[in-house]
Scaffold this motif. Structure first.
Motif, PDB file in Angstrom:
ATOM      1  N   THR A 101       0.819  -1.216   0.000  1.00  0.00           N
ATOM      2  CA  THR A 101       0.000   0.000   0.000  1.00  0.00           C
ATOM      3  C   THR A 101       0.848   1.259   0.000  1.00  0.00           C
ATOM      4  N   LEU A 136       1.805   2.593   2.638  1.00  0.00           N
ATOM      5  CA  LEU A 136       1.573   3.241   3.918  1.00  0.00           C
ATOM      6  C   LEU A 136       2.584   2.738   4.954  1.00  0.00           C
ATOM      7  N   VAL A 137       2.934   3.605   5.879  1.00  0.00           N
ATOM      8  CA  VAL A 137       3.870   3.239   6.934  1.00  0.00           C
ATOM      9  C   VAL A 137       3.105   3.133   8.248  1.00  0.00           C
ATOM     10  N   ALA A 138       3.214   1.984   8.892  1.00  0.00           N
ATOM     11  CA  ALA A 138       2.580   1.798  10.194  1.00  0.00           C
ATOM     12  C   ALA A 138       3.623   2.100  11.259  1.00  0.00           C
ATOM     13  N   PHE A 186       0.190   4.564  15.198  1.00  0.00           N
ATOM     14  CA  PHE A 186      -0.863   3.829  14.503  1.00  0.00           C
ATOM     15  C   PHE A 186      -1.327   2.644  15.355  1.00  0.00           C
TER      16      PHE A 186
END
Length: 79
Positions: free
Chosen positions: A63, A65-67, A71
Motif C-alpha cells: 500500500t 503506507l507506513v505503520a 498507529f
C-alpha cells in the motif's frame, strides 16, 4: 524409557480411561497415544497448512503506507 507422570489431572484421566475400558494404565496410555497418532498421521504439518495463507498475504500489492507506533497505539485505544 520410563515415564513418570507428575500432573495429577493427567494421572486422573489415564486412570479413568483404564477403569472405563478395563485395562491397565499402561495400556490406556498406549491406546490413547496410538489413537492420537492415527488421527494425525498423513495430515499436513502446521507450516504446510499456513503456507497458502502466507502466499496469499504476500501476493497483495504493497500500500505504501507506513505503520508506526502511534498507529498501533490508536488501534488499541491508547493515546
Amino acid at each position: 524409557m520410563s515415564l513418570d507422570i507428575h500432573d495429577p489431572e493427567t494421572e486422573r484421566l489415564v486412570l479413568v480411561l483404564a477403569e472405563r475400558d478395563g485395562i491397565s494404565p499402561n495400556e490406556a496410555i498406549k491406546r490413547a497415544v496410538g489413537d492420537a497418532l492415527k488421527r494425525t498421521d498423513g495430515l499436513p504439518s502446521l507450516w504446510e497448512r499456513i503456507r497458502p495463507i502466507q502466499d496469499r498475504a504476500l501476493s497483495r500489492a504493497a500500500t505504501g503506507l507506513v505503520a508506526d507506533k502511534a498507529f498501533y497505539d490508536a488501534l488499541n485505544g491508547n493515546p
